[in-house]
Design a protein around this motif. Structure first.
Motif, PDB file in Angstrom:
ATOM      1  N   GLY A  31      26.792  35.745  53.139  1.00 39.78           N
ATOM      2  CA  GLY A  31      27.130  34.305  53.061  1.00 39.78           C
ATOM      3  C   GLY A  31      26.373  33.102  52.953  1.00 39.78           C
ATOM      4  N   LEU A  32      24.834  33.538  52.919  1.00 42.70           N
ATOM      5  CA  LEU A  32      23.823  32.399  52.416  1.00 42.70           C
ATOM      6  C   LEU A  32      23.512  32.335  51.128  1.00 42.70           C
ATOM      7  CD1 LEU A  32      22.173  30.265  54.169  1.00 42.70           C
ATOM      8  CD2 LEU A  32      20.420  32.059  54.388  1.00 42.70           C
ATOM      9  N   PRO A  33      24.020  31.365  50.428  1.00 43.05           N
ATOM     10  CA  PRO A  33      23.457  31.487  48.942  1.00 43.05           C
ATOM     11  C   PRO A  33      22.205  31.401  48.701  1.00 43.05           C
ATOM     12  CG  PRO A  33      25.238  29.725  49.327  1.00 43.05           C
ATOM     13  CD  PRO A  33      24.702  30.157  50.686  1.00 43.05           C
ATOM     14  N   VAL A  34      21.686  32.020  47.526  1.00 42.52           N
ATOM     15  CA  VAL A  34      20.422  32.135  47.248  1.00 42.52           C
ATOM     16  C   VAL A  34      19.784  31.098  47.134  1.00 42.52           C
ATOM     17  CG1 VAL A  34      18.943  33.093  45.644  1.00 42.52           C
ATOM     18  CG2 VAL A  34      20.704  34.625  46.337  1.00 42.52           C
ATOM     19  N   ASN A  35      20.419  29.995  46.185  1.00 41.83           N
ATOM     20  CA  ASN A  35      19.713  28.931  46.042  1.00 41.83           C
ATOM     21  C   ASN A  35      19.851  27.612  47.319  1.00 41.83           C
ATOM     22  OD1 ASN A  35      22.423  28.153  45.877  1.00 41.83           O
ATOM     23  ND2 ASN A  35      22.560  27.371  43.909  1.00 41.83           N
ATOM     24  N   SER A  36      20.467  28.140  48.470  1.00 43.27           N
ATOM     25  CA  SER A  36      20.330  27.087  49.555  1.00 43.27           C
ATOM     26  C   SER A  36      18.986  27.318  50.194  1.00 43.27           C
ATOM     27  CB  SER A  36      21.426  27.578  50.630  1.00 43.27           C
ATOM     28  OG  SER A  36      21.166  28.986  51.138  1.00 43.27           O
ATOM     29  N   ARG A  37      18.842  26.181  51.127  1.00 46.64           N
ATOM     30  CA  ARG A  37      17.687  26.014  51.836  1.00 46.64           C
ATOM     31  C   ARG A  37      16.979  27.259  52.353  1.00 46.64           C
ATOM     32  NH1 ARG A  37      15.952  24.665  57.011  1.00 46.64           N
ATOM     33  NH2 ARG A  37      18.056  25.031  57.935  1.00 46.64           N
ATOM     34  N   LEU A  38      17.732  27.914  52.895  1.00 44.20           N
ATOM     35  CA  LEU A  38      17.065  29.377  53.573  1.00 44.20           C
ATOM     36  C   LEU A  38      17.481  30.795  52.754  1.00 44.20           C
ATOM     37  CD1 LEU A  38      17.629  28.373  57.291  1.00 44.20           C
ATOM     38  CD2 LEU A  38      15.694  28.361  56.112  1.00 44.20           C
ATOM     39  N   GLY A  39      18.029  30.422  51.763  1.00 41.81           N
ATOM     40  CA  GLY A  39      18.438  31.513  50.642  1.00 41.81           C
ATOM     41  C   GLY A  39      17.363  32.449  50.167  1.00 41.81           C
ATOM     42  N   TYR A  40      17.569  33.459  49.673  1.00 39.01           N
ATOM     43  CA  TYR A  40      16.645  34.469  49.086  1.00 39.01           C
ATOM     44  C   TYR A  40      16.943  35.614  48.339  1.00 39.01           C
ATOM     45  CZ  TYR A  40      17.619  37.315  53.342  1.00 39.01           C
ATOM     46  OH  TYR A  40      18.244  38.024  54.282  1.00 39.01           O
ATOM     47  N   LYS A  41      16.161  36.187  47.577  1.00 36.33           N
ATOM     48  CA  LYS A  41      16.729  37.492  46.869  1.00 36.33           C
ATOM     49  C   LYS A  41      15.234  38.067  46.442  1.00 36.33           C
ATOM     50  CE  LYS A  41      19.424  39.993  43.317  1.00 36.33           C
ATOM     51  NZ  LYS A  41      20.443  39.554  42.333  1.00 36.33           N
ATOM     52  N   GLU A  42      15.011  38.965  46.793  1.00 37.45           N
ATOM     53  CA  GLU A  42      13.742  39.677  46.843  1.00 37.45           C
ATOM     54  C   GLU A  42      13.490  41.052  46.956  1.00 37.45           C
ATOM     55  OE1 GLU A  42      10.504  38.504  49.358  1.00 37.45           O
ATOM     56  OE2 GLU A  42      11.929  37.434  50.082  1.00 37.45           O
ATOM     57  N   SER A  43      12.723  42.212  46.434  1.00 42.09           N
ATOM     58  CA  SER A  43      12.633  43.285  46.579  1.00 42.09           C
ATOM     59  C   SER A  43      11.459  43.513  47.657  1.00 42.09           C
ATOM     60  CB  SER A  43      12.142  44.040  45.030  1.00 42.09           C
ATOM     61  OG  SER A  43      11.876  45.334  45.550  1.00 42.09           O
ATOM     62  N   ILE A  44      12.054  44.297  48.657  1.00 40.34           N
ATOM     63  CA  ILE A  44      11.150  44.540  49.850  1.00 40.34           C
ATOM     64  C   ILE A  44      10.814  45.860  50.036  1.00 40.34           C
ATOM     65  CG2 ILE A  44      11.249  44.495  52.172  1.00 40.34           C
ATOM     66  CD1 ILE A  44      11.448  41.666  50.931  1.00 40.34           C
ATOM     67  N   SER A  45       9.745  46.252  50.274  1.00 44.91           N
ATOM     68  CA  SER A  45       9.105  47.821  50.323  1.00 44.91           C
ATOM     69  C   SER A  45       9.367  48.360  51.918  1.00 44.91           C
ATOM     70  CB  SER A  45       7.874  47.683  49.982  1.00 44.91           C
ATOM     71  OG  SER A  45       7.502  47.241  48.901  1.00 44.91           O
ATOM     72  N   PHE A  46       9.433  49.587  51.926  1.00 42.71           N
ATOM     73  CA  PHE A  46       9.218  50.136  53.170  1.00 42.71           C
ATOM     74  C   PHE A  46      10.393  49.730  54.165  1.00 42.71           C
ATOM     75  CE2 PHE A  46       5.179  51.299  51.430  1.00 42.71           C
ATOM     76  CZ  PHE A  46       5.341  52.562  51.034  1.00 42.71           C
ATOM     77  N   ALA A  47      11.673  49.665  53.766  1.00 41.53           N
ATOM     78  CA  ALA A  47      12.616  49.084  54.484  1.00 41.53           C
ATOM     79  C   ALA A  47      13.789  50.139  55.393  1.00 41.53           C
ATOM     80  CB  ALA A  47      13.777  48.164  53.732  1.00 41.53           C
ATOM     81  N   THR A  48      13.506  49.689  56.820  1.00 38.36           N
ATOM     82  CA  THR A  48      14.360  51.115  57.464  1.00 38.36           C
ATOM     83  C   THR A  48      15.477  49.957  58.098  1.00 38.36           C
ATOM     84  OG1 THR A  48      12.295  52.280  58.166  1.00 38.36           O
ATOM     85  CG2 THR A  48      14.130  52.272  59.459  1.00 38.36           C
ATOM     86  N   ARG A  49      16.804  50.502  57.751  1.00 34.84           N
ATOM     87  CA  ARG A  49      17.865  49.559  58.250  1.00 34.84           C
ATOM     88  C   ARG A  49      18.600  50.025  59.435  1.00 34.84           C
ATOM     89  NH1 ARG A  49      23.810  49.081  56.649  1.00 34.84           N
ATOM     90  NH2 ARG A  49      23.747  51.348  55.954  1.00 34.84           N
ATOM     91  N   ILE A  50      18.918  49.142  60.288  1.00 37.02           N
ATOM     92  CA  ILE A  50      19.333  49.591  61.502  1.00 37.02           C
ATOM     93  C   ILE A  50      20.675  48.723  62.216  1.00 37.02           C
ATOM     94  CG2 ILE A  50      17.044  50.031  62.843  1.00 37.02           C
ATOM     95  CD1 ILE A  50      16.929  47.108  64.051  1.00 37.02           C
ATOM     96  N   SER A  51      21.106  47.932  61.145  1.00 39.97           N
ATOM     97  CA  SER A  51      22.632  47.409  61.428  1.00 39.97           C
ATOM     98  C   SER A  51      23.415  47.239  60.249  1.00 39.97           C
ATOM     99  CB  SER A  51      22.340  46.137  61.851  1.00 39.97           C
ATOM    100  OG  SER A  51      22.103  45.031  60.949  1.00 39.97           O
ATOM    101  N   THR A  52      24.754  47.162  60.201  1.00 38.78           N
ATOM    102  CA  THR A  52      25.675  47.243  59.311  1.00 38.78           C
ATOM    103  C   THR A  52      25.379  45.831  58.439  1.00 38.78           C
ATOM    104  OG1 THR A  52      27.225  46.482  60.741  1.00 38.78           O
ATOM    105  CG2 THR A  52      27.289  48.787  60.346  1.00 38.78           C
ATOM    106  N   ASP A  53      25.013  44.877  59.056  1.00 38.28           N
ATOM    107  CA  ASP A  53      24.952  43.550  58.525  1.00 38.28           C
ATOM    108  C   ASP A  53      23.526  43.206  57.944  1.00 38.28           C
ATOM    109  OD1 ASP A  53      24.219  43.261  61.037  1.00 38.28           O
ATOM    110  OD2 ASP A  53      25.331  41.251  61.589  1.00 38.28           O
TER     111      ASP A  53
END
Length: 419
Positions: free
Chosen positions: A321-343
């Motif tokens: 729900g946070l637009p990429v072009n908003s103040r805190l928005g982002y979209k980037e490729s992240i390395s070595f990511a271990t997921r621990i939550s559904t959100d």
């Protein structure tokens, strides 16, 4: 009387008495012998031998039965004889193999029957009279208006690998592809068995999803078998189980990591031994409302488990729900990511926050690590490993967010559909 004649008289009297006694004894003995030894006589004549028993056959369901439940008892039984032949075929002529009891008095199919099929069942039995008798039945099974399949997965959504190894915090997920009106009927057919034995309970997150876990983390080396034997089971509103599902796996080493916001460190334990301490930067805290939706930037406290991992993964703030072009928005490729939550909470590499790791929280909610620690944790982790987050602000982790272990056991069991 002379003495000589007196003697003769006495002797004659004694002989007479002796004869009477002897004759009386003979007569008495003869009467006893007759009472004991006389052959019995049947008033109705000589005894008659019972005729040989004929065989009697019974088949269930009976001829012409329709809408038969595929799981209903299908049986052939013989009394007064033995089964010598049983043949069951479907409408395509395929023979249904069966099981006969050792005494050859009963038979049943060896496999479940199909939906919407027509069957013929013929049986022959021979009785004690040596005469063969035959019985036949033709019947059809029901055709459900709707069917549902169930998939057994981890909380990450991936199917559990048969023979795979998972962490001590593994939660089993049964996911139906249709809403279940009769949850109790479904739950009665879903079983989890372990060696050594471990208690546990299902918890329904919604009308399609049930989770199973024990009261405490598993012990390493525990073997687990999960079965959803729902085929042919009515699950409410005309819905029937489509097929049975079964899988087995083993619990691996105890990997438990504790992320403490007081120290900004992740302490990683392997079977109880501390093997690594990792500086981290967690959620910055606070929230922002965007388009009427409030987005929190806390790393919620609670007990998470490893869901999956990817290298790299594209992280896009617009997905929550946070637009990429908003103040805190982002979209980037992240390395070595271990997921621990559904959100979308991960432990992952982020070089731009190395300065903050171990002292300041600056993330949107993830746990930022440096490159070396992120790769090490990524390689170390397996699905079901435990990550406990302590002493952070904001709302605690919810069950739907992969917070199964955050719910107290007395509340967890209340999520079962069974009493």
């Amino acid at each position: 009387m002379s003495p000589h004649r007196r003697t003769i008289a006495v002797l004659a009297l004694a002989g007479t008495l002796l004869m009477i006694g002897v004759l009386g004894g003979v007569v008495g003995l003869g009467l006893v012998r007759c009472a004991d030894c006389a052959p019995a006589v049947d008033a109705d004549g000589p005894a008659q031998k019972a005729p040989p028993t004929p065989a009697a056959l019974s088949i269930s369901p009976g001829p012409g039965s329709a809408e038969v439940d595929p799981l209903a008892p299908i049986s052939v039984s013989a009394t007064g004889g033995e089964l010598v032949d049983v043949e069951m075929r479907n409408e395509q002529g395929t023979r249904i193999e069966g099981i006969t009891t050792p005494d050859r008095t009963a038979w049943k199919p060896g496999v479940p029957l199909g939906y919407g099929r027509n069957y013929t069942l013929s049986a022959t039995a021979v009785g004690a009279d040596g005469i063969a008798r035959r019985a036949d039945s033709r019947f059809s099974t029901l055709t459900p208006g709707n069917q549902t399949a169930v998939t057994l997965t981890t909380t990450g959504g991936a199917p559990i690998r048969d023979g795979g190894t998972y962490g001590v915090g593994t939660v089993v997920v049964a996911r139906f592809d249709e809403p279940i009106a009769d949850r109790a009927a479904a739950e009665r057919r879903m079983t989890v068995t372990t060696t050594p034995p471990v208690p546990g309970s299902w918890y329904w997150l919604d009308d399609q999803t049930a989770h199973w876990r024990p009261p405490q983390y598993f012990t390493p080396g525990t073997t687990v078998t999960v079965a959803a034997d729902v085929y042919g089971v009515p699950l409410g509103d005309g819905l029937y189980g489509q097929q049975d599902t079964r899988v087995g796996f083993t619990i691996g080493d105890a990997h438990v990591s504790i992320a403490d916001d007081l120290t900004k460190q992740v302490s990683v334990y392997d079977n109880g031994a501390l093997v690594r301490t990792i500086p981290t930067s967690m959620g910055m805290g606070g929230s922002e409302t965007v388009n009427g939706q409030t987005i929190s930037f806390w790393t919620q406290r609670g007990t998470y488990t490893v869901m999956d991992k990817a290298n790299p993964v594209v992280m896009d703030s617009s997905t929550f729900g946070l637009p990429v072009n908003s103040r805190l928005g982002y979209k980037e490729s992240i390395s070595f990511a271990t997921r621990i939550s559904t959100d979308g909470v991960y432990l992952h590499q982020l070089d731009s926050t190395v300065w903050a790791q171990g002292n300041t929280n600056v993330s949107h909610g993830c746990l930022n690590l440096n490159a070396d620690n992120a790769q090490w944790f990524y390689d170390f982790s397996q699905p079901g490993d435990v990550v406990e987050v302590r002493n952070t602000g904001g709302e605690p982790l919810q069950v739907w967010q992969n917070g199964d272990w955050s719910l107290p056991w007395d509340q967890w069991v209340q999520g079962s559909a069974l009493p």
